[in-house]
Design a protein around this motif. Structure first.
Motif: not given
Length: 136
Positions: A36, A58, A60-62, A64-66, A68-69, A75
């Motif tokens: 961040q 789960e 890696t998706q988390s 990636q979401r962090i 992106k946000e 990515p």
């Protein structure tokens, strides 16, 4: 945009060439902070991050979401130290593949390609795999 880094600050550019690891099977506060606030664009996973394949997906998706946000433009590149053969970070929960020496000894490019881990990486959310190269 003419190139990958157009419009990026110097800090964002530096973050894109840094790779960080962390402890635990969920994103630690330290890795979240690096993503961040320091624009880290590359993450490496080791056995300390792995319980099973669904948990890795789960995780890696988390991550990636962090990113992106946090406003990352691209990515994360998420790597895993999964060499196959002796080094099996995913353990028995992952697809057990022969190591590169065994694949090379077969002498078939087709079998070596089919025995590689490329297809399996996509199902985990990883994009890069560390493994020995020729002679190593």
């Amino acid at each position: 945009m003419r190139n990958y880094t157009d419009g990026m600050t110097l800090e964002e550019q530096i973050g894109q060439v840094l790779m960080a690891g962390f402890w635990g099977s969920t994103p630690s506060q330290e890795i979240i902070d690096l993503i961040q606030h320091h624009h880290v664009g590359n993450i490496i996973l080791f056995s300390r991050n792995v319980r099973d394949t669904s948990q890795v997906l789960e995780l890696t998706q988390s991550l990636q979401r962090i990113a992106k946000e946090a406003g990352h433009r691209y990515p994360l590149l998420i790597a895993i130290d999964q060499e196959n053969g002796i080094v099996q970070r995913l353990g028995e929960a992952g697809t057990i593949l022969p190591g590169n020496m065994a694949l090379g000894a077969i002498g078939s490019q087709e079998i070596a390609y089919k025995g590689s881990a490329g297809d399996r990486k996509r199902t985990q959310g990883t994009r890069h795999q560390y493994e020995p190269g020729p002679g190593g």
